[in-house]
Design a protein around this motif. Structure first.
Motif, PDB file in Angstrom:
ATOM      1  N   ILE A 173      -0.629  33.874   9.611  1.00 30.42           N
ATOM      2  CA  ILE A 173      -0.648  33.167   8.331  1.00 30.42           C
ATOM      3  C   ILE A 173      -1.346  34.067   7.307  1.00 30.42           C
ATOM      4  N   THR A 174      -0.996  33.893   6.025  1.00 29.36           N
ATOM      5  CA  THR A 174      -1.593  34.751   5.002  1.00 29.36           C
ATOM      6  C   THR A 174      -1.915  33.986   3.719  1.00 29.36           C
ATOM      7  N   HIS A 175      -2.848  34.551   2.971  1.00 30.41           N
ATOM      8  CA  HIS A 175      -3.069  34.187   1.565  1.00 30.41           C
ATOM      9  C   HIS A 175      -3.890  35.280   0.915  1.00 30.41           C
ATOM     10  N   TYR A 176      -4.099  35.162  -0.399  1.00 29.63           N
ATOM     11  CA  TYR A 176      -4.748  36.263  -1.110  1.00 29.63           C
ATOM     12  C   TYR A 176      -5.833  35.808  -2.083  1.00 29.63           C
ATOM     13  N   VAL A 177      -6.190  34.522  -2.040  1.00 28.41           N
ATOM     14  CA  VAL A 177      -7.224  34.024  -2.953  1.00 28.41           C
ATOM     15  C   VAL A 177      -8.312  33.289  -2.169  1.00 28.41           C
ATOM     16  N   ASP A 178      -9.528  33.332  -2.696  1.00 31.58           N
ATOM     17  CA  ASP A 178     -10.668  32.687  -2.038  1.00 31.58           C
ATOM     18  C   ASP A 178     -10.449  31.194  -1.824  1.00 31.58           C
ATOM     19  N   SER A 179      -9.797  30.553  -2.787  1.00 29.20           N
ATOM     20  CA  SER A 179      -9.638  29.100  -2.716  1.00 29.20           C
ATOM     21  C   SER A 179      -8.771  28.646  -1.546  1.00 29.20           C
ATOM     22  N   SER A 180      -8.062  29.557  -0.919  1.00 32.90           N
ATOM     23  CA  SER A 180      -7.215  29.205   0.224  1.00 32.90           C
ATOM     24  C   SER A 180      -7.881  29.477   1.573  1.00 32.90           C
ATOM     25  N   HIS A 181      -9.085  30.005   1.550  1.00 32.58           N
ATOM     26  CA  HIS A 181      -9.746  30.342   2.816  1.00 32.58           C
ATOM     27  C   HIS A 181      -9.989  29.111   3.685  1.00 32.58           C
ATOM     28  N   ALA A 182     -10.334  27.997   3.064  1.00 33.55           N
ATOM     29  CA  ALA A 182     -10.567  26.770   3.833  1.00 33.55           C
ATOM     30  C   ALA A 182      -9.287  26.321   4.527  1.00 33.55           C
ATOM     31  N   SER A 183      -8.159  26.445   3.845  1.00 32.54           N
ATOM     32  CA  SER A 183      -6.875  26.075   4.456  1.00 32.54           C
ATOM     33  C   SER A 183      -6.542  27.001   5.609  1.00 32.54           C
ATOM     34  N   PHE A 195      -2.728  36.172  14.163  1.00 34.13           N
ATOM     35  CA  PHE A 195      -3.265  36.919  13.027  1.00 34.13           C
ATOM     36  C   PHE A 195      -3.511  36.010  11.826  1.00 34.13           C
ATOM     37  N   VAL A 196      -4.505  36.376  11.028  1.00 33.38           N
ATOM     38  CA  VAL A 196      -4.704  35.775   9.717  1.00 33.38           C
ATOM     39  C   VAL A 196      -4.926  36.921   8.735  1.00 33.38           C
ATOM     40  N   GLN A 197      -4.218  36.880   7.622  1.00 37.56           N
ATOM     41  CA  GLN A 197      -4.333  37.914   6.592  1.00 37.56           C
ATOM     42  C   GLN A 197      -4.911  37.307   5.326  1.00 37.56           C
ATOM     43  N   PHE A 198      -5.895  37.979   4.740  1.00 38.81           N
ATOM     44  CA  PHE A 198      -6.547  37.432   3.544  1.00 38.81           C
ATOM     45  C   PHE A 198      -7.225  38.545   2.742  1.00 38.81           C
ATOM     46  N   ASN A 199      -7.689  38.179   1.557  1.00 37.64           N
ATOM     47  CA  ASN A 199      -8.348  39.114   0.653  1.00 37.64           C
ATOM     48  C   ASN A 199      -9.816  39.314   1.020  1.00 37.64           C
ATOM     49  N   TYR A 200     -10.253  40.570   0.901  1.00 36.86           N
ATOM     50  CA  TYR A 200     -11.651  40.913   1.182  1.00 36.86           C
ATOM     51  C   TYR A 200     -11.911  42.307   0.647  1.00 36.86           C
ATOM     52  N   SER A 201     -13.023  42.483  -0.041  1.00 36.27           N
ATOM     53  CA  SER A 201     -13.409  43.806  -0.525  1.00 36.27           C
ATOM     54  C   SER A 201     -14.916  43.837  -0.704  1.00 36.27           C
ATOM     55  N   ILE A 202     -15.439  44.979  -1.056  1.00 37.49           N
ATOM     56  CA  ILE A 202     -16.884  45.154  -1.171  1.00 37.49           C
ATOM     57  C   ILE A 202     -17.516  44.243  -2.226  1.00 37.49           C
ATOM     58  N   LEU A 203     -16.742  43.867  -3.253  1.00 43.81           N
ATOM     59  CA  LEU A 203     -17.272  42.959  -4.270  1.00 43.81           C
ATOM     60  C   LEU A 203     -16.564  41.609  -4.277  1.00 43.81           C
ATOM     61  N   SER A 204     -15.780  41.347  -3.247  1.00 42.61           N
ATOM     62  CA  SER A 204     -15.104  40.054  -3.101  1.00 42.61           C
ATOM     63  C   SER A 204     -15.270  39.623  -1.649  1.00 42.61           C
ATOM     64  N   ARG A 205     -16.422  39.010  -1.343  1.00 40.10           N
ATOM     65  CA  ARG A 205     -16.854  38.819   0.041  1.00 40.10           C
ATOM     66  C   ARG A 205     -16.878  37.344   0.472  1.00 40.10           C
ATOM     67  N   SER A 210     -17.458  32.007   6.057  1.00 40.83           N
ATOM     68  CA  SER A 210     -17.099  31.338   7.312  1.00 40.83           C
ATOM     69  C   SER A 210     -15.744  31.747   7.884  1.00 40.83           C
ATOM     70  N   LEU A 211     -14.861  32.329   7.069  1.00 40.22           N
ATOM     71  CA  LEU A 211     -13.516  32.652   7.550  1.00 40.22           C
ATOM     72  C   LEU A 211     -13.546  33.682   8.679  1.00 40.22           C
ATOM     73  N   PHE A 212     -14.324  34.724   8.533  1.00 45.30           N
ATOM     74  CA  PHE A 212     -14.437  35.709   9.599  1.00 45.30           C
ATOM     75  C   PHE A 212     -14.967  35.072  10.889  1.00 45.30           C
ATOM     76  N   ASP A 213     -15.970  34.222  10.737  1.00 41.60           N
ATOM     77  CA  ASP A 213     -16.560  33.575  11.915  1.00 41.60           C
ATOM     78  C   ASP A 213     -15.545  32.686  12.623  1.00 41.60           C
ATOM     79  N   THR A 214     -14.749  31.971  11.842  1.00 40.91           N
ATOM     80  CA  THR A 214     -13.731  31.095  12.429  1.00 40.91           C
ATOM     81  C   THR A 214     -12.668  31.912  13.160  1.00 40.91           C
ATOM     82  N   ALA A 215     -12.238  33.002  12.540  1.00 41.08           N
ATOM     83  CA  ALA A 215     -11.246  33.862  13.181  1.00 41.08           C
ATOM     84  C   ALA A 215     -11.789  34.418  14.497  1.00 41.08           C
ATOM     85  N   LYS A 216     -13.041  34.843  14.488  1.00 35.19           N
ATOM     86  CA  LYS A 216     -13.645  35.377  15.707  1.00 35.19           C
ATOM     87  C   LYS A 216     -13.761  34.314  16.791  1.00 35.19           C
TER      88      LYS A 216
END
Length: 308
Positions: A173-183, A195-205, A210-216
């Motif tokens: 599943i994928t998304h690219y905005v923070d507001s979709s992380h809960a979904s 797999f889960v695909q999402f947005n992440y960068s050094i200034l967009s964390r 919780s998303l990384f923890d849930t995936a793990k």
């Protein structure tokens, strides 16, 4: 292809030359290293941690000149041990370009092909996915993802069936905005994608909340899109020099600075920066070589970037 070395590499070349190695031998050694790999939790299969996104960059239609350059991009990806190529029917001609170019490569079956389903309805989804596989020249797709969660309830059923039938190896599943992380988290818990695909960068964390923890926790591999925050990170550092301490971590460009930060998060399986330029592909792949920053250095990297 002419190779341009940075100061650190030139020093290494001079040392190697001093012990009697030819330049040709040295050049081979410089690229013997392969990019960092991370395991896919659901299978244990190793996946190169730096891949290639194709949004906009591979949407070149039939242009022979641009296709020639993109073929070199793919060769650089492979030369450093990379494999992941991520596309979508949303990306114009990208799937067809990937399929055409890889069909001419002798390492085509060593790559990891990922695309998406981006439509509503079961029949429409099946038709689109079958068309994507044909465009990309694959009888079995490594990974099909539900693009931006469009009609995900419908496509989950199809993708699970296809995995059981061997038509695909993994689904996600994928998304690219923070507001979709809960979904994304909710679907991970209920459907257990590979797999889960999402947005992440050094200034967009936001994903660190919780998303990384849930995936793990649920054994889901992570693919990172927008690693450069849509290019805004490069605009922020335009005209700025890298701090000297970055050399200690094998960081020789701002692109490597941004990607090394992402890869230093052990919950990241693969990042997929997009590029249409061979020298950028080389730079991206080098982020997966050498030392990976520790936690203290990660925070130092964030602090320095915010100070600019």
């Amino acid at each position: 292809m002419k190779v341009i070395y940075n100061r650190r590499e030139i020093l290494k070349l001079s040392v190697l030359a001093g012990i009697g190695l030819s330049f040709r031998t040295v050049d081979t050694l410089m690229f013997d290293s392969k990019v960092l790999t991370r395991p896919i939790p659901s299978s244990g299969e190793s996946l190169p941690a730096v891949g290639l996104g194709t949004w906009q960059t591979f949407d070149v239609g039939s242009s022979s000149e641009q296709r020639k350059i993109l073929s070199q991009v793919l060769k650089e990806l492979h030369r450093f041990g990379g494999a992941v190529i991520d596309s979508s029917p949303m990306y114009g001609s990208s799937e067809k370009v990937v399929g055409d170019l890889t069909s001419e490569l002798n390492f085509k079956d060593q790559l990891f092909y990922a695309t998406k389903v981006w439509t509503s309805g079961q029949r429409s989804g099946v038709a689109q996915m079958e068309a994507s596989m044909k465009k990309m020249g694959r009888s079995t797709m490594d990974l099909i993802q539900i693009h931006n969660l469009v009609d995900w309830n419908t496509h989950v059923k199809t993708l699970k069936q296809w995995k059981e039938q061997g038509k695909i190896r993994y689904w996600g599943i994928t998304h690219y905005v923070d507001s979709s992380h809960a979904s994304l988290e909710a679907i991970i818990k209920s459907e257990r994608p590979d797999f889960v695909q999402f947005n992440y960068s050094i200034l967009s964390r936001h994903a660190e909340k919780s998303l990384f923890d849930t995936a793990k926790k649920y054994g889901v591999a992570t693919i990172i899109n927008q690693p450069y925050a849509g290019g805004s990170l490069f605009r922020k550092v335009r005209g700025k020099e890298l701090p000297d301490w970055t050399k200690e971590w094998d960081i020789n460009s701002w692109g490597q600075y941004f990607l090394k930060f992402i890869l230093s998060n052990p919950a990241v399986t693969c990042a997929i920066p997009g590029t249409s330029k061979p020298h950028h592909m080389i730079d991206n792949m080098k982020a997966g070589l050498g030392k990976i920053p520790d936690e203290a250095t990660r925070m130092k990297m964030v602090k320095h970037l915010k100070s600019l």
